[in-house]
Structures are given as structure tokens and as C-alpha cells.
Design an enzyme around this catalytic site. Sequence first.
Site, mmCIF file in Angstrom:
data_model
loop_
_atom_site.group_PDB
_atom_site.id
_atom_site.type_symbol
_atom_site.label_atom_id
_atom_site.label_comp_id
_atom_site.label_asym_id
_atom_site.label_seq_id
_atom_site.Cartn_x
_atom_site.Cartn_y
_atom_site.Cartn_z
ATOM 1 C CE LYS A 2 -44.916 10.403 -36.575
ATOM 2 N NZ LYS A 2 -45.945 9.808 -37.422
ATOM 3 C CE LYS A 21 -49.324 17.647 -32.773
ATOM 4 N NZ LYS A 21 -50.131 17.027 -33.804
ATOM 5 C CE LYS A 56 -50.153 16.966 -40.791
ATOM 6 N NZ LYS A 56 -50.536 15.577 -40.939
#
Length: 353
Positions: A220, A217, A115
Amino acid sequence: MGSFKPLVFSGVQPTGNLHLGNYLGAIRKFVALQESHDCIYCVVDLHAITAQLVHDDMATQIRSIAAAFIASGIDPQKHIVFNQSAVPQHAELAWIFNCVARIGWMNRMTQFKDKAGKDRENASLGLLAYPSLMAADILVYRATHVPVGEDQKQHLELTRDIAQKFNIDFQRRIEMTGHAVEMVVGEEHINGYFPLTEPLIEGPAPRVMSLRDGTRKMSKSDPSDLSRINLMDDIDTIAKKIRKAKTDPDALPSEVEGLADRPEADNLVGIYAALLEKSKADVLAEFGGRQFSEFKPALAELAVSVLAPVNAEMRRLMSDTSQIDAILHDGADRARVLAEKTMADVREIIGFI
Ligand code: TYM
């Protein structure tokens, strides 16, 4: 000296659309655990501001996760559903855990590295400390079991490390204040205040992959909406996304071994199996030898039959926010009582007056 009462805790961030990975990897497990355990399910809004501080529609996002919980079958009367920021004890315990955990532990977290990207110095301090707040979410209720998808495994190992370090650092004071609880870890009997929480990762779909790339994966934050099926997608959109899902040119194999090195085929068969609550072998017994042109419409029909009722109930709940808000307030009131009991003990163990 008592022992820990089994208690389930888990959380979902109110960031972006909930997708099939969240549903199959987490929320369905939440629903199943209600039968056997007391459960606390939390919309983790404090976590949602770690990667992006300002959200124009934070309140709607919070309500929509709560609506998804309820539409999927979580009973907010028998169990607890609330949003994290309404129970300030989470943040209070997280601060204490910031002083228990080491910076090196946080720097090793793969989600932080992903992130934060290349510009780590510019990530928020909250993003670095994220796992410490997550440990606080769980341990402020002294929860023993945490259902999650596979991507949260490392965070849950860190939760155990934090619990263990607190138990060791404060061992003398935990005993002195009479707050020690005996627990069995492997063969050993140890005393401590916080349990060493068990992750519950196993399940039919611990890692649902992107529809566009079977090696990544479903997420979102993927810029391509075609990569995921959102719980709020309508029937036509679900069908379109499955039709456009990446596949390879071969027919489906008859045995599970035949899915090795075929990540997209493996993912679609895995999704079908999870939706139907059967094994991949069962699915291949039916579809082995058939082309994707036959399998995809069957998958689309199954996905719609499972998701459409959840979708409709979410829309109904979201159309009148007063019901969801009442559920969240009531849940927070009950969670606060439990969390405050732990914090009173923790303040006493540390020696705060
Ligand atoms: P979050 O909001 O990213 O995801 C919610 C849950 O969905 C699971 N999940 C998946 N499972 C299978 N396949 C996928 N592709 C997939 N994508 C997501 C996640 O593993 C998770 O269980 N850090 C947590 C939120 C959190 C939490 C907690 C969880 C905060 N405090 C305490 C448990 C306990 C997160 O970001 O989840």
C-alpha cells in the site's frame, strides 16, 4: 480442564488502498476459512495510527475495509466483523503484553526497522509496540489460527513468544485461579492460559510482488500506483497496469523451474494461478512458449473477471454507510462480550481487583 476451541482471527489496517496482495494473500483465505471455523475479522484502526497519526479520511478507510470483507464473501452474521477501537479490551491487553514483551524483541522486528527507517528515535512508541497490540488482537479471543500473508510471519512468532512468556510467568497463578488449559505443542503437553497460535501462511499467493519490481512486495505504501492493482481500480486501470507491468524479453517457460531468476515472470504467473485457483504448472502448461504480449491480455481479462464483482459490491456498500456501520456495531457488540470474558480472567490471574 478443557482444550482450546479452534478459532480464526485476522486483521487488516485501514491505511490506503487494498490491493491484490491483500486480497489473494489474506482476504480470500478469510473467506475460505468461514466454512470450517468460527472467524473474527477486524479492521485494525488502532494500528493505523502508529505510522501516521492524523488521517483525514479514517472513517471512510475503516468502512472500505469492512466493505471489502463483505464484498469478497465474508458473512458478518455467521462470523464477526468489527473495528478494533470499538473493543477497548484490545488496548487493555496490549498494555499488559507491553509489560510481558521485552524491548529487544520489538527492536528486532523487520517491519519496525523498515517503517521507522533511519530515524528510529523519532518513530512513535506505538510503532515499536505494534506487535504487542497485534498479539493482544489475537489472544484477547484466545484465537488458535491466524490467516496472513508471509510478511506477518515474524509478528506471529512474537505472538507465540508473548503467549508463552505469559503462560510461564503466571503459571502458578493460572493454575491457582483454575484457568489452565492443556495444549499439545509438538510432542509435549503443556498447560497455559493463552494458546500458541498457528499462522496460516500457505496458500496460492503468500507474497504477491510489485508489478514494477518483482523483487519487492506489492504494498500500500509504494509511491508508484502502477506497482499494485487496487481493489477499487476500474477495468481500464487494471488493464493498463498489467500492460505496463515490468517483464523480461523471453517467452514464458513450459516448466516451473524455468521461472527461477525471473522474478517478474514468476510473479505474473503466480498471480494468474492464484486468481484461477490453479497451480503455476497448470498455467505454464497452457502458456509455456508464449510471449508476454499474449499472456498479459489473458491476465488482465482474468483479473477483471475476479475483481470487477468485488469492486462493484464494494461501491454499492460504500454508497450507503448505514448498512456497513450497522454491521460494524453489531460485530463490535459481539466481540466485546468475548474479549471481556478473557480480560476478566486475565485481571484475576494477575491479581487486579
Ligand atoms: P496489512 O493491513 O498490512 O495487510 C493485510 C493482510 O494482507 C497481507 N498482505 C499480503 N499478502 C500477500 N502479498 C502481499 N504483497 C501482501 N501485502 C499484504 C498481510 O500479510 C496481511 O495478512 N499487522 C497486520 C494487521 C494486523 C493483524 C492483527 C493481522 C493487526 N493485528 C492480528 C493478523 C492478526 C498488517 O499490517 O496487515
